[in-house]
Write a protein that holds these residues in place. Structure first.
Motif, PDB file in Angstrom:
ATOM      1  N   THR A  30     -30.753 -15.409   1.519  1.00  0.00           N
ATOM      2  CA  THR A  30     -31.549 -16.388   2.267  1.00  0.00           C
ATOM      3  C   THR A  30     -31.739 -15.960   3.726  1.00  0.00           C
ATOM      4  OG1 THR A  30     -29.542 -17.634   2.751  1.00  0.00           O
ATOM      5  CG2 THR A  30     -30.812 -18.341   0.836  1.00  0.00           C
ATOM      6  N   VAL A  31     -31.493 -14.670   4.026  1.00  0.00           N
ATOM      7  CA  VAL A  31     -31.552 -14.230   5.431  1.00  0.00           C
ATOM      8  C   VAL A  31     -32.957 -14.324   6.038  1.00  0.00           C
ATOM      9  CG1 VAL A  31     -29.554 -12.670   5.301  1.00  0.00           C
ATOM     10  CG2 VAL A  31     -31.840 -11.776   4.851  1.00  0.00           C
ATOM     11  N   LEU A  32     -33.992 -14.428   5.189  1.00  0.00           N
ATOM     12  CA  LEU A  32     -35.354 -14.495   5.723  1.00  0.00           C
ATOM     13  C   LEU A  32     -35.783 -15.927   6.050  1.00  0.00           C
ATOM     14  CD1 LEU A  32     -37.120 -11.939   3.314  1.00  0.00           C
ATOM     15  CD2 LEU A  32     -36.122 -11.503   5.570  1.00  0.00           C
ATOM     16  N   ILE A  44     -38.886 -16.541  -4.794  1.00  0.00           N
ATOM     17  CA  ILE A  44     -37.918 -15.450  -4.907  1.00  0.00           C
ATOM     18  C   ILE A  44     -38.638 -14.145  -5.219  1.00  0.00           C
ATOM     19  CG2 ILE A  44     -35.881 -14.608  -6.169  1.00  0.00           C
ATOM     20  CD1 ILE A  44     -35.366 -17.161  -4.644  1.00  0.00           C
ATOM     21  N   HIS A  45     -38.305 -13.132  -4.440  1.00  0.00           N
ATOM     22  CA  HIS A  45     -38.911 -11.808  -4.635  1.00  0.00           C
ATOM     23  C   HIS A  45     -37.846 -10.752  -4.341  1.00  0.00           C
ATOM     24  CE1 HIS A  45     -41.817  -8.553  -4.385  1.00  0.00           C
ATOM     25  NE2 HIS A  45     -41.431  -8.288  -3.159  1.00  0.00           N
ATOM     26  N   VAL A  46     -37.645  -9.837  -5.259  1.00  0.00           N
ATOM     27  CA  VAL A  46     -36.642  -8.757  -5.158  1.00  0.00           C
ATOM     28  C   VAL A  46     -35.300  -9.223  -4.559  1.00  0.00           C
ATOM     29  CG1 VAL A  46     -38.329  -6.872  -5.196  1.00  0.00           C
ATOM     30  CG2 VAL A  46     -37.571  -7.737  -2.998  1.00  0.00           C
ATOM     31  N   GLY A  47     -34.845 -10.370  -5.034  1.00  0.00           N
ATOM     32  CA  GLY A  47     -33.516 -10.839  -4.625  1.00  0.00           C
ATOM     33  C   GLY A  47     -33.469 -11.545  -3.281  1.00  0.00           C
ATOM     34  N   PHE A  48     -34.621 -11.869  -2.720  1.00  0.00           N
ATOM     35  CA  PHE A  48     -34.680 -12.548  -1.425  1.00  0.00           C
ATOM     36  C   PHE A  48     -35.562 -13.792  -1.542  1.00  0.00           C
ATOM     37  CE2 PHE A  48     -33.139  -8.482  -0.257  1.00  0.00           C
ATOM     38  CZ  PHE A  48     -32.519  -8.593   0.980  1.00  0.00           C
ATOM     39  N   LEU A  50     -38.289 -15.731   0.075  1.00  0.00           N
ATOM     40  CA  LEU A  50     -39.307 -15.370   1.079  1.00  0.00           C
ATOM     41  C   LEU A  50     -39.753 -16.564   1.906  1.00  0.00           C
ATOM     42  CD1 LEU A  50     -41.923 -13.179  -0.823  1.00  0.00           C
ATOM     43  CD2 LEU A  50     -40.040 -12.393   0.610  1.00  0.00           C
TER      44      LEU A  50
ATOM     45  N   TYR B 119     -33.098  -4.028  -9.054  1.00  0.00           N
ATOM     46  CA  TYR B 119     -33.935  -5.226  -8.912  1.00  0.00           C
ATOM     47  C   TYR B 119     -34.178  -5.515  -7.430  1.00  0.00           C
ATOM     48  CZ  TYR B 119     -34.517 -10.294  -8.333  1.00  0.00           C
ATOM     49  OH  TYR B 119     -34.931 -11.528  -7.923  1.00  0.00           O
ATOM     50  N   SER B 120     -33.190  -5.147  -6.608  1.00  0.00           N
ATOM     51  CA  SER B 120     -33.245  -5.503  -5.198  1.00  0.00           C
ATOM     52  C   SER B 120     -32.662  -4.375  -4.352  1.00  0.00           C
ATOM     53  CB  SER B 120     -32.437  -6.781  -4.979  1.00  0.00           C
ATOM     54  OG  SER B 120     -32.303  -7.052  -3.604  1.00  0.00           O
ATOM     55  N   LYS B 261     -39.275 -15.283  11.059  1.00  0.00           N
ATOM     56  CA  LYS B 261     -37.971 -14.624  10.959  1.00  0.00           C
ATOM     57  C   LYS B 261     -38.118 -13.262  10.267  1.00  0.00           C
ATOM     58  CE  LYS B 261     -33.171 -15.710  10.021  1.00  0.00           C
ATOM     59  NZ  LYS B 261     -32.222 -16.559   9.297  1.00  0.00           N
TER      60      LYS B 261
END
Lengths: 75, 372
Positions: A30-32, A44-48, A50, B119-120, B261
């Motif tokens: 969730t850093v973004l 959710i996109h590539v584990g993040f 967005l 995947y990431s 961010k």
């Protein structure tokens, strides 16, 4: 590549969250995102995560569709 | 699924399509470029093409990172694995893309190269932590949707002082590619369906210059079928009114300024790359990013002295023209015969987002019927 799927945030752990996607649970970063809460839907996109999905804006679009249907029923 | 199923209502799709048919003027053409491969697939998969009047046509754009990556970059990655004994981590999309000499990452893996699908980017980082005795390189590709995750991982690696992790950066930018296609003027474009998820990051205002300079309307569209059809209607209305502005249909996820961010994270880790080669578009100035000198230790190109490799595309493959919106996939003589998703010759057939793969999966029978 740029496909992202909407998933429900069910648990928050610091810089990550557990999201539920139609019963599948996965950890995502969730850093973004600045503000995120359990019950939010996020893309959710590539584990993040967005972006949060704005339920108010989503409802506005769907209301337009409903109005279109209502107009058609009257015609 | 919430936020998906509501946007797939067939009755609403028919109503919106009827409005498009009513409002599209019969004496003019509406050539709409869907920049993004995700839209290409939605258009074919959900049968949106069949709902449109004949004068509303879709032109496929270059928004498929796998498709626009030149074969030479893949060849450089293969060379890196085979000459330096590194673990290469890649998104699965890249595995089957043809490099030069009929090679691919998949074939290099079969020869014994340690190439792993992840995947990431965070998975690549975990592999580096678990294999401290080996160098681990993450093959980073993608538009602005995929760049912030790479930036986040580079920051973590820097904070951890992880000495066996680096990134082979191939991240590209959407607005410059759009500008290039419009300035080249090869494909006649009346309107643009703007990308969904790229726009969540860069925001709707990122396209304002594009619309102003080339007098072309752009509507940021979600990926669901109703999003796409509603966006087409918005474009038809703008074209009819002679307007050329940025409109946002995908308001539930895209704001004017985008994700600040993510933007500041990208700016902290990456800087503009002066020149970058795109498959199909050639070498474009300021259209991609590179890792900043502050993070140079994590730049695989610097760490391993990777050199550019020039590779010719497969003979007869018209992927470059397809990516520029010049030709449809079924105009390629390899399409559906020598080149299929099972045995792809060009990048647009490999990628699940490629225009050729979309035509083959959902559109080849329609094309055959229309010719009959």
């Amino acid at each position: 590549m740029c496909l992202a799927v909407p998933a429900l945030v069910v648990e928050l752990n610091g810089d990550s969250a557990v999201v539920d996607l139609d019963g599948i649970r996965k950890e995502t970063s969730t850093v973004l995102l600045d503000e995120i809460a359990v019950g939010d839907y996020v893309l959710i996109h590539v584990g993040f995560a967005l972006e949060r999905i704005d339920p108010v804006e989503a409802a506005k679009t769907l209301k337009l569709f409903d109005e279109l249907k209502a107009m058609d029923a009257e015609a | 699924m919430k936020f998906v199923d509501e946007y797939r209502d067939g009755d609403v799709a028919q109503l919106l399509a009827r409005l498009i048919r009513q409002e599209a003027k019969p004496d003019r053409n509406y050539r709409l470029m869907e920049f993004c491969g995700g839209h290409t697939h939605a258009i074919f998969r959900f049968g949106i093409v069949d709902l449109m009047p004949d004068n509303v046509r879709f032109i496929h754009g270059p928004g498929c990172p796998v498709c626009v990556l030149p074969a030479g970059r893949i060849e450089a990655a293969i060379k890196l694995v085979e000459e330096n004994d590194v673990i290469l981590c890649t998104y699965a999309d890249l595995m089957r893309v043809p490099a030069g000499k009929r090679d691919s990452l998949q074939k290099a893996k079969a020869r014994g190269g340690d190439i792993r699908m992840v995947y990431s980017a965070t998975d690549a980082l975990a592999i580096a932590q678990a294999n401290r005795e080996k160098q681990v390189v993450f093959f980073a590709i993608g538009f602005e949707t995929t760049t912030p995750p790479t930036a986040a991982v580079l920051k973590i690696a820097n904070a951890m002082q992880l000495t066996n992790f680096s990134v082979f950066c191939n991240h590209v930018e959407t607005p410059p590619a759009m500008m290039h296609i419009l300035s080249a003027g090869e494909a006649k474009i009346d309107g643009i369906l703007g990308p969904s998820h790229v726009s969540t990051i860069i925001g709707s205002q990122a396209y304002a210059d594009c619309c102003d300079k080339y007098r072309v309307p752009l509507v940021i569209a979600g990926f669901e079928p109703l999003d796409v059809i509603q966006s087409v209607l918005m474009l038809v209305r703008q074209i009819n009114a002679g307007e050329a502005s940025v409109e946002n249909q995908y308001t539930r996820a895209v704001s004017k300024g985008g994700n600040k961010k993510a933007q500041s994270l990208m700016a902290e880790v990456f800087e503009q790359r002066p020149l970058f080669e795109w498959r199909g578009l050639g070498v474009l100035p300021e259209s991609a990013v590179q890792i900043r000198s502050e993070f140079a230790d994590f730049d695989a190109e610097k760490r391993f002295g990777m050199q550019a490799i020039a590779t010719a595309d497969i003979k007869g493959c018209i992927c470059p023209a397809v990516l520029r919106g010049m030709n449809n996939p079924d105009e390629c003589k390899l399409f559906g015969t020598a080149c299929t998703p099972e045995d792809p010759k060009g990048a647009c057939m490999v990628s699940s987002e490629g225009a050729c793969a979309a035509y083959y999966s959902y559109g080849r029978y329609r094309a055959a019927e229309s010719k009959a």
